[in-house]
Design an enzyme around this catalytic site. Structure first.
Site, PDB file in Angstrom:
ATOM      1  N   PRO A   2       8.560 -35.724  -9.825  1.00  0.00           N
ATOM      2  CA  PRO A   2       9.164 -36.280 -11.013  1.00  0.00           C
ATOM      3  C   PRO A   2       8.517 -35.771 -12.279  1.00  0.00           C
ATOM      4  O   PRO A   2       7.299 -35.748 -12.407  1.00  0.00           O
ATOM      5  CB  PRO A   2       8.917 -37.789 -10.861  1.00  0.00           C
ATOM      6  CG  PRO A   2       8.017 -37.936  -9.696  1.00  0.00           C
ATOM      7  CD  PRO A   2       7.560 -36.617  -9.258  1.00  0.00           C
ATOM      8  N   GLU A   3       9.354 -35.399 -13.207  1.00  0.00           N
ATOM      9  CA  GLU A   3       8.907 -35.085 -14.554  1.00  0.00           C
ATOM     10  C   GLU A   3       9.330 -36.249 -15.446  1.00  0.00           C
ATOM     11  O   GLU A   3       9.798 -37.277 -14.952  1.00  0.00           O
ATOM     12  CB  GLU A   3       9.516 -33.751 -15.009  1.00  0.00           C
ATOM     13  CG  GLU A   3       9.218 -32.614 -14.010  1.00  0.00           C
ATOM     14  CD  GLU A   3       9.775 -31.273 -14.443  1.00  0.00           C
ATOM     15  OE1 GLU A   3       9.844 -31.020 -15.648  1.00  0.00           O
ATOM     16  OE2 GLU A   3      10.132 -30.483 -13.554  1.00  0.00           O
TER      17      GLU A   3
END
Length: 278
Positions: A2-3
């Site tokens: 996840p960013e």
DNA sequence: CTTACGGCCTGTACGC
DNA sequence: TGCGTACAGGCCGTAA
């Protein structure tokens, strides 16, 4: 995994089930993730009320009534799943490391096969000074991101621009996908030397970072492999990628006749168009 | 000081 | 089918 957009999507999914809720039971199934849990981890959380669930860069921050903060990072493969009261509990798997039950009966399970994630606690009132958070750079959606701010952060760096975007001390929250996508939107080469980005180029890059992150959040993030939002729904920004994982396809920029290439920078894949990114 | 690289850990996809 | 290899959304410690 996840960013920033994925973490923000998770935050929005979890917040209604955490904010204002007391944590009635906390279970850990191992001694830690990337770093060990603090010795008083379970005790410090049990019975406490969450006042607010905030995001800083790729970190989720659950602020507690005690003024301590539960600092969480999803690493590459971290994921939360929610089970509502009365729903059948999912069977606990080998990578389910933490379970938190709220007073409303919601079970929040943290799963992380690669264990690159983090869960730890700050000292009271000192979340921002925590070692994991204190050196983070510009928060890209805060209004602090501007051309001049980027110029200032990049001018002393003698690395490739792509590597600088992955450095969380410069702009915080960008990862490999959105670094590639932002550079394509800005028309800037990932190989360009960081300190050459100023003026209109820096302004374009600031706009590109903000717009790509905002668009991705609006799409619920990007669901690759195992990423799902907190409510189990899938993001769909992956269908909007211009360059990421699109090697050998035509550049989608109008009237650009280039082809997306894949190169390696700092051991990570970079995707870009050599024709329109200079 | 800054920059580059290997390592952490597991799962998956692919070629033979 | 089975095996080996490469790669994956992140970050940190160490070396140069």
């Amino acid at each position: 995994m996840p960013e920033l957009p994925e973490v923000e999507t998770v935050r929005r999914g979890l917040a209604p089930h955490l904010e204002g809720q007391r944590l009635v039971r906390v279970q850990v199934r191992r001694a830690g993730l990337r770093i060990p849990f603090p010795p008083d981890f379970v005790q410090a959380l049990t019975g406490q009320r969450v006042t607010q669930l905030e995001r800083r860069a790729k970190y989720l921050l659950a602020h507690l009534e005690t003024q301590r903060t539960l600092i969480m990072h999803l690493g590459m493969s971290g994921r939360f799943t929610l089970t509502a009261p009365g729903r059948p509990m999912a069977e606990t798997g080998p990578h389910d490391h933490v379970q938190i039950d709220t007073e409303a009966g919601m079970r929040i399970a943290y799963t992380d096969p690669r264990r690159f994630g983090v869960m730890t606690l700050s000292d009271p009132g000192a979340a921002a000074q925590h070692k994991l958070l204190r050196d983070l750079g510009i928060e890209p959606l805060s209004g602090a991101l501007s051309g001049p701010a980027l110029t200032g952060a990049l001018k002393s760096r003698r690395t490739a621009l792509k590597a600088a975007l992955l450095d969380q001390r410069i702009v915080a929250g960008i990862g490999n996908i959105y670094a590639c996508e932002a550079l394509h939107r800005a028309g800037l080469s990932p190989r360009r030397l960081s300190c050459t980005v100023n003026g209109v180029r820096a302004a374009r890059l600031a706009d590109a970072i903000r717009s790509v992150l905002t668009d991705a959040i609006a799409a619920g993030g990007s669901s690759l492999r195992d990423y799902v939002g907190a409510d189990g729904t899938l993001g769909y920004f992956q269908y909007s990628f211009s360059v990421y994982d699109r090697a050998a396809t035509p550049c989608p920029k109008p009237r650009c006749k280039g082809t997306i290439e894949r190169i390696t920078q700092g051991g990570r894949s970079t995707f870009y168009c050599g024709r329109c990114q200079k």
